[in-house]
Write a protein that holds these residues in place. Structure first.
Motif, PDB file in Angstrom:
ATOM      1  N   ASP A   5      83.357  65.190   4.836  1.00 36.77           N
ATOM      2  CA  ASP A   5      81.814  65.327   4.998  1.00 36.77           C
ATOM      3  C   ASP A   5      81.883  66.676   5.728  1.00 36.77           C
ATOM      4  O   ASP A   5      80.477  67.144   5.421  1.00 36.77           O
ATOM      5  CB  ASP A   5      81.062  64.378   5.267  1.00 36.77           C
ATOM      6  N   LEU A   6      82.641  67.050   6.502  1.00 36.56           N
ATOM      7  CA  LEU A   6      82.346  68.348   7.272  1.00 36.56           C
ATOM      8  C   LEU A   6      82.408  69.592   6.380  1.00 36.56           C
ATOM      9  O   LEU A   6      83.284  69.560   5.441  1.00 36.56           O
ATOM     10  CB  LEU A   6      83.466  68.553   8.504  1.00 36.56           C
ATOM     11  N   LYS A   7      81.636  70.516   6.530  1.00 40.06           N
ATOM     12  CA  LYS A   7      81.451  71.693   5.679  1.00 40.06           C
ATOM     13  C   LYS A   7      82.270  72.795   6.590  1.00 40.06           C
ATOM     14  O   LYS A   7      81.669  72.915   7.664  1.00 40.06           O
ATOM     15  CB  LYS A   7      79.911  72.031   5.304  1.00 40.06           C
ATOM     16  N   VAL A   8      83.197  73.363   5.977  1.00 42.31           N
ATOM     17  CA  VAL A   8      83.968  74.686   6.926  1.00 42.31           C
ATOM     18  C   VAL A   8      83.690  75.961   6.240  1.00 42.31           C
ATOM     19  O   VAL A   8      83.896  75.925   4.872  1.00 42.31           O
ATOM     20  CB  VAL A   8      85.678  73.884   6.859  1.00 42.31           C
ATOM     21  N   GLY A   9      83.581  76.895   6.954  1.00 42.33           N
ATOM     22  CA  GLY A   9      83.408  78.134   6.617  1.00 42.33           C
ATOM     23  C   GLY A   9      84.409  79.106   7.011  1.00 42.33           C
ATOM     24  O   GLY A   9      84.919  78.856   8.068  1.00 42.33           O
ATOM     25  N   LEU A  10      84.931  80.114   6.235  1.00 46.90           N
ATOM     26  CA  LEU A  10      85.834  81.138   6.907  1.00 46.90           C
ATOM     27  C   LEU A  10      85.106  82.512   6.957  1.00 46.90           C
ATOM     28  O   LEU A  10      84.785  83.057   6.097  1.00 46.90           O
ATOM     29  CB  LEU A  10      87.053  81.333   5.741  1.00 46.90           C
ATOM     30  N   LEU A  11      84.957  82.903   8.293  1.00 44.50           N
ATOM     31  CA  LEU A  11      84.322  84.170   8.513  1.00 44.50           C
ATOM     32  C   LEU A  11      85.468  85.074   9.067  1.00 44.50           C
ATOM     33  O   LEU A  11      86.156  84.890  10.019  1.00 44.50           O
ATOM     34  CB  LEU A  11      83.433  83.807   9.797  1.00 44.50           C
ATOM     35  N   GLN A  12      85.320  86.072   8.169  1.00 38.65           N
ATOM     36  CA  GLN A  12      86.409  87.137   8.215  1.00 38.65           C
ATOM     37  C   GLN A  12      85.772  88.601   8.494  1.00 38.65           C
ATOM     38  O   GLN A  12      85.049  88.776   7.695  1.00 38.65           O
ATOM     39  CB  GLN A  12      87.346  87.078   6.967  1.00 38.65           C
ATOM     40  N   TYR A  13      86.559  89.243   9.404  1.00 40.71           N
ATOM     41  CA  TYR A  13      85.833  90.667   9.686  1.00 40.71           C
ATOM     42  C   TYR A  13      86.724  91.646   9.397  1.00 40.71           C
ATOM     43  O   TYR A  13      88.109  91.559   9.052  1.00 40.71           O
ATOM     44  CB  TYR A  13      85.865  90.770  11.351  1.00 40.71           C
ATOM     45  N   PHE A  14      86.195  92.857   8.938  1.00 35.75           N
ATOM     46  CA  PHE A  14      86.700  94.069   8.649  1.00 35.75           C
ATOM     47  C   PHE A  14      85.889  95.008   8.884  1.00 35.75           C
ATOM     48  O   PHE A  14      84.785  95.109   9.267  1.00 35.75           O
ATOM     49  CB  PHE A  14      87.311  93.983   7.172  1.00 35.75           C
ATOM     50  N   ILE A  15      86.631  96.436   9.057  1.00 38.80           N
ATOM     51  CA  ILE A  15      85.812  97.555   9.443  1.00 38.80           C
ATOM     52  C   ILE A  15      85.699  98.466   8.201  1.00 38.80           C
ATOM     53  O   ILE A  15      86.678  98.664   7.532  1.00 38.80           O
ATOM     54  CB  ILE A  15      86.675  98.581  10.496  1.00 38.80           C
ATOM     55  N   GLY A  16      84.281  98.817   7.904  1.00 41.11           N
ATOM     56  CA  GLY A  16      84.066  99.745   6.920  1.00 41.11           C
ATOM     57  C   GLY A  16      84.101 101.117   7.115  1.00 41.11           C
ATOM     58  O   GLY A  16      84.742 101.385   8.224  1.00 41.11           O
ATOM     59  N   ASP A  17      83.221 101.911   6.332  1.00 40.41           N
ATOM     60  CA  ASP A  17      83.389 103.405   6.613  1.00 40.41           C
ATOM     61  C   ASP A  17      82.731 103.620   7.780  1.00 40.41           C
ATOM     62  O   ASP A  17      83.094 104.484   8.578  1.00 40.41           O
ATOM     63  CB  ASP A  17      82.817 104.168   5.693  1.00 40.41           C
ATOM     64  N   ALA A  18      81.544 102.716   8.301  1.00 37.37           N
ATOM     65  CA  ALA A  18      80.966 103.316   9.524  1.00 37.37           C
ATOM     66  C   ALA A  18      80.427 101.964  10.135  1.00 37.37           C
ATOM     67  O   ALA A  18      79.889 102.018  11.236  1.00 37.37           O
ATOM     68  CB  ALA A  18      79.678 104.162   9.379  1.00 37.37           C
ATOM     69  N   HIS A  19      80.719 100.969   9.730  1.00 37.93           N
ATOM     70  CA  HIS A  19      79.978  99.595  10.115  1.00 37.93           C
ATOM     71  C   HIS A  19      81.324  98.641  10.299  1.00 37.93           C
ATOM     72  O   HIS A  19      82.126  98.440   9.683  1.00 37.93           O
ATOM     73  CB  HIS A  19      79.080  99.142   9.302  1.00 37.93           C
ATOM     74  N   VAL A  20      80.876  97.496  11.198  1.00 39.43           N
ATOM     75  CA  VAL A  20      81.614  96.372  11.110  1.00 39.43           C
ATOM     76  C   VAL A  20      81.133  95.390  10.201  1.00 39.43           C
ATOM     77  O   VAL A  20      79.744  95.222  10.023  1.00 39.43           O
ATOM     78  CB  VAL A  20      81.318  95.614  12.514  1.00 39.43           C
ATOM     79  N   TYR A  21      81.993  94.773   9.582  1.00 41.16           N
ATOM     80  CA  TYR A  21      81.428  93.954   8.062  1.00 41.16           C
ATOM     81  C   TYR A  21      82.165  92.242   8.518  1.00 41.16           C
ATOM     82  O   TYR A  21      83.126  92.252   9.102  1.00 41.16           O
ATOM     83  CB  TYR A  21      82.075  94.512   6.892  1.00 41.16           C
ATOM     84  N   ALA A  22      81.531  91.781   7.944  1.00 37.60           N
ATOM     85  CA  ALA A  22      82.088  90.141   7.891  1.00 37.60           C
ATOM     86  C   ALA A  22      81.804  89.699   6.368  1.00 37.60           C
ATOM     87  O   ALA A  22      81.023  89.798   5.980  1.00 37.60           O
ATOM     88  CB  ALA A  22      81.491  89.422   8.894  1.00 37.60           C
TER      89      ALA A  22
END
Lengths: 398, 171
Positions: A5-22
């Motif tokens: 019943d636990l809900k699990v999410g995967l938060l993954q980061y990367f660097i775009g052209d000028a911003h940090v993205y997730a």
């Protein structure tokens, strides 16, 4: 409560052209993308935080910089609260300079609590390593649909996997307070049905289960090492745990064919001269480099209870090199390790609570860590984020 | 047991840690925050010598920054200088208590940044900070007399290094 019943999410980061993205991956497979703060702003702040944590000689300065991260700008590194509210556990895969950041210490104003209190958190340096940690996790061999744990709601835990064995080792080679460190190690190990605390001549790498040819009675579910950590800011591969030479012992390295070579310490790493060692010990460092040479383990959890055991450096291909990540690479399903200097007083508060949650209440590790933080902060309101956010869970969350 | 029980017979490791802790306690005061940057503890002996020059020359002497730097870098006089400063700190019960409590907390850490003897940082802080205060409720300590004592001790060390004893004249 049921694990399924636990809900699990995967938060993954990367660097775009000028911003940090997730990106946030939902269990049903949908993917959300978030543009976070500009990296021209992010990297300056991150560098200041990392420099203070790893190099500043003033604890007060470190705490001030850390509080600015926790209460002011850290929230710019995570998606909006409404986007993550549905999850019980968040698996975080950082990128680049975000590796090693204590995102779990971010203050959530809307909730009046820290992220680590609100969600179960686990870090992994890459999604592929996370997958391997999950695949080798013996806990997942049980029927996860039937895994019931005590979420402080009185549910009796029922899961076919329960960590039953632990080997631990504690030594203080700097100040000679080994009795204190051994006591921490023993307290940790005694939580398990089968346990051993390695003392004296039995305190060897081979008996810990970390070896290509471990001795038959050294297959342990949990390994706990309690010692001073050493962080080499110039050559992070030389970072590790300050242990007694007897623990490291000799290494039997298999060469081509049947040839076996015996080395005392490979690769060589002398204890730095500015690190004064108690004369009663011949100290060695169990380094990241050393663990790349013929090391395997099948431990479900490795607890590296020393300073900065999860601190490291980004190498090529976004490979984050730290002692904690190296243990994951050699076979551990999960690691608990510290991101900066660990206080033994905090450890004595947090550790029994985590072990009760995980071993007795059958909680998955990320939930057990979350619970231990909440319980510790309830009883010790004097702990600041810099004090309690030092420990993180790495690898599989189950 | 307080670290002050060891005074002045500290091991090298104890002295390094204690000097670092004293420097940190000084730097954490409100008065230091007004004058020094937060990373002041990392100051090099050369930079510390340049900061000390004008203060030491108030007595009318002309000093070479290199001489001050040599004292700060030389293990023996820098140790003596640090012990002299610790003696002054120990005279102030409130300051000594702050230091010993911070030192005890530092001992409970399972690792942490390694440090050399921060003689430069401590000397500059001890001489320049005539008063220490920590917040409106944190108290106020006058360090003026101790600062003058430390300055005199350092000048004595410098006088000895700039004017080495002349060889005997054979009589």
């Amino acid at each position: 409560m049921l694990l399924k019943d636990l809900k699990v999410g995967l938060l993954q980061y990367f660097i775009g052209d000028a911003h940090v993205y997730a990106t946030l991956l939902h269990p049903e497979g949908t993917l959300s993308v978030f543009r976070l703060l500009p990296y021209s702003e992010a990297f300056f702040l991150i560098d200041e935080l990392v420099d203070s944590l790893q190099a500043s000689l003033s604890e007060s300065h470190r705490k001030r910089v850390f509080n600015r991260f926790s209460f002011e700008w850290g929230k710019k590194l995570i998606p909006a609260i409404s986007e993550i509210a549905e999850f019980d556990v968040i698996l975080i895969v950082p990128f680049g300079s975000l590796h090693g950041l204590p995102l779990h210490a971010i203050w959530i104003e809307e909730r009046k609590q820290f992220l680590a209190q609100w969600k179960g958190i686990s870090y992994c340096q890459s999604a592929s390593l996370l997958l391997r940690c999950a695949e080798r996790n013996l806990a997942r061999g049980s029927d996860l649909n039937k895994w019931r744990f005590d979420a402080h709601d009185g549910d009796l835990p029922t899961n076919t996997f329960s960590p039953g064995s632990c080997v631990s080792f504690g030594v203080d080679v700097k100040h000679g307070n080994s009795a204190l460190y051994e006591n921490v190690a023993q307290t940790f190990a005694r939580q398990f049905k089968k346990h051993a605390t390695l003392i004296g001549s039995r305190a060897t790498v081979k008996n810990s289960g970390l070896s290509v040819d471990p001795s038959p009675d050294s297959q342990w579910d949990v390994i706990c090492l309690v010692s001073h950590g050493y962080l080499d800011s110039i050559s992070p591969e030389g970072s590790g745990l300050l242990l007694d030479q007897r623990f490291i012992g000799v290494r039997h390295i298999h060469a081509m064919g049947e040839q076996i070579y015996t080395f005392r310490d490979l690769p060589f790493r002398h204890v730095p001269p500015q690190t004064l060692i108690d004369p009663a010990f011949s100290a060695e460092i169990l380094t990241v480099s050393e663990m790349r040479v013929d090391c395997l383990t099948n431990a479900n959890l490795v607890a590296l209870l020393g300073c900065s055991t999860a601190a490291g450096e980004v190498r090529t291909g976004d490979d984050y090199s730290s002692l904690a990540s190296q243990w994951l690479k050699v076979g551990a399903s999960s690691v608990i390790a510290s991101l900066w200097e660990l206080d033994i007083d905090f450890l004595n508060e947090w550790m029994p609570r985590f072990l009760t949650n995980w071993v007795d209440k059958g909680q998955p590790k990320a939930i057990a860590v979350q619970g231990a933080i909440n319980q510790t902060l309830s009883s010790r309101c004097d702990f600041q984020p810099y004090d309690w956010a030092v420990l993180g869970l790495f690898g599989d969350w189950v | 047991m307080s670290i002050w029980n060891q005074h002045p017979n500290y091991s090298d490791d104890q002295l390094r840690q204690l000097v670092a802790v004293c420097s940190e306690v000084f730097l954490d005061s409100d008065t230091a925050a007004e004058q020094f940057p937060p990373d002041f503890l990392e100051i090099s002996p050369a930079m510390a010598a340049r900061q000390l020059g004008p203060v030491l020359e108030e007595n009318g002497q002309t000093l070479h920054a290199e001489s001050v730097q040599e004292v700060l870098q030389d293990p023996i006089p820098s140790r003596d200088l640090c012990i002299a400063i610790l003696t002054e700190i120990k005279r102030s019960p409130e300051l000594a208590t702050r230091v010993s409590e911070t030192y005890a907390r530092r001992e409970r850490k399972m690792g942490g940044p390694e440090t050399v003897l921060l003689a430069g940082a401590l000397v500059v802080l001890a001489i320049k900070l005539k008063e220490l205060r920590w917040g409106p409720e944190g108290g106020r300590i006058s360090f003026y007399e101790s600062a003058e004592t430390v300055k005199a001790f350092l000048l004595n060390l410098l006088n000895l290094s700039e004017h080495p004893p002349s060889p005997g004249n054979g009589k």
